[in-house]
Write a protein that holds these residues in place. Structure first.
Motif, PDB file in Angstrom:
ATOM      1  N   GLU A  46       0.770  -1.354  -0.148  1.00 19.19           N
ATOM      2  CA  GLU A  46       0.084  -0.107   0.056  1.00 19.19           C
ATOM      3  C   GLU A  46       0.648   1.252   0.094  1.00 19.19           C
ATOM      4  N   SER A  47       0.397   2.245  -0.474  1.00 18.10           N
ATOM      5  CA  SER A  47       1.040   3.699  -0.305  1.00 18.10           C
ATOM      6  C   SER A  47       0.011   4.750  -0.598  1.00 18.10           C
ATOM      7  N   GLY A  48       0.348   5.858  -0.280  1.00 16.46           N
ATOM      8  CA  GLY A  48      -0.684   7.124  -0.404  1.00 16.46           C
ATOM      9  C   GLY A  48      -1.138   7.756   0.683  1.00 16.46           C
ATOM     10  N   GLY A  49      -0.780   6.996   1.844  1.00 13.81           N
ATOM     11  CA  GLY A  49      -1.306   7.704   3.230  1.00 13.81           C
ATOM     12  C   GLY A  49      -0.586   8.870   3.429  1.00 13.81           C
ATOM     13  N   GLY A  50      -0.752   9.570   4.644  1.00 14.69           N
ATOM     14  CA  GLY A  50      -0.192  10.608   5.063  1.00 14.69           C
ATOM     15  C   GLY A  50      -1.284  11.576   5.792  1.00 14.69           C
ATOM     16  N   LEU A  51      -0.654  12.682   6.165  1.00 17.93           N
ATOM     17  CA  LEU A  51      -1.410  13.567   6.946  1.00 17.93           C
ATOM     18  C   LEU A  51      -2.066  14.536   6.195  1.00 17.93           C
TER      19      LEU A  51
ATOM     20  N   THR B  80      -9.194   8.683  10.562  1.00 17.91           N
ATOM     21  CA  THR B  80      -7.759   8.249  11.054  1.00 17.91           C
ATOM     22  C   THR B  80      -7.726   6.937  11.501  1.00 17.91           C
ATOM     23  N   ALA B  81      -6.864   6.282  10.515  1.00 14.75           N
ATOM     24  CA  ALA B  81      -6.485   4.689  10.807  1.00 14.75           C
ATOM     25  C   ALA B  81      -5.268   4.542  10.053  1.00 14.75           C
ATOM     26  N   VAL B  82      -5.020   3.103  10.239  1.00 13.40           N
ATOM     27  CA  VAL B  82      -4.115   2.387   9.210  1.00 13.40           C
ATOM     28  C   VAL B  82      -5.107   1.717   8.252  1.00 13.40           C
ATOM     29  N   TYR B  83      -4.674   1.708   7.126  1.00 16.22           N
ATOM     30  CA  TYR B  83      -5.686   1.302   5.844  1.00 16.22           C
ATOM     31  C   TYR B  83      -4.778  -0.028   5.321  1.00 16.22           C
TER      32      TYR B  83
ATOM     33  N   THR C 213      -1.175   1.422   5.333  1.00 21.73           N
ATOM     34  CA  THR C 213      -0.592   2.561   5.314  1.00 21.73           C
ATOM     35  C   THR C 213      -1.521   3.758   6.156  1.00 21.73           C
ATOM     36  N   GLN C 214      -0.795   4.390   6.783  1.00 20.62           N
ATOM     37  CA  GLN C 214      -1.275   5.451   7.901  1.00 20.62           C
ATOM     38  C   GLN C 214      -1.960   6.567   7.223  1.00 20.62           C
TER      39      GLN C 214
END
Length: 115
Positions: free
Chosen positions: A6-11, A90-93, A109-110
């Motif tokens: 997975e990728s693309g997570g963030g703040l 907000t979570a880990v996906y 991903t967070q």
């Protein structure tokens, strides 16, 4: 054996958007189920969105109208487009793919949504 990354997570600020990607090491064409799940701290993992047999989509009530799941067979990738994000998102996906009876999960991903 299928590996998922997975990728693309963030703040992101509340109201913002993110697109998560799940790249599979092998073909996803024969996948029965492709989906996104999430787990917030202290909570159980829950389904966010899934595609059954490459066609039928199902969304959690909490994300309906704000998330879209899609798949790209050419690139063996599953996407989750999220908009109008809320702090409660907000979570880990995690990405999951089921091929026949085998279930594969990514490492997660967070996603953090600030208010």
């Amino acid at each position: 054996q299928v590996q998922l990354v997975e990728s693309g997570g963030g703040l992101v600020q509340a109201g913002g958007s993110l697109r998560l990607s799940c790249a599979a090491s092998g073909s996803i064409f024969s996948a029965n189920v492709m989906g996104w799940y999430r787990q917030a701290p202290g909570k159980q993992r829950e389904m966010v969105a899934i595609i059954n047999n490459g066609v039928t989509t199902t969304y959690a009530d909490s994300v309906k109208g704000r998330c879209t799941i899609s798949r790209d067979y050419a690139n063996n990738t599953v996407y989750l487009q999220m908009k109008s994000l809320k702090p409660e998102d907000t979570a880990v996906y995690y990405c999951r793919i089921v091929v026949r009876t085998a279930s594969y999960w990514g490492q997660g991903t967070q996603v953090t949504v600030s208010s």
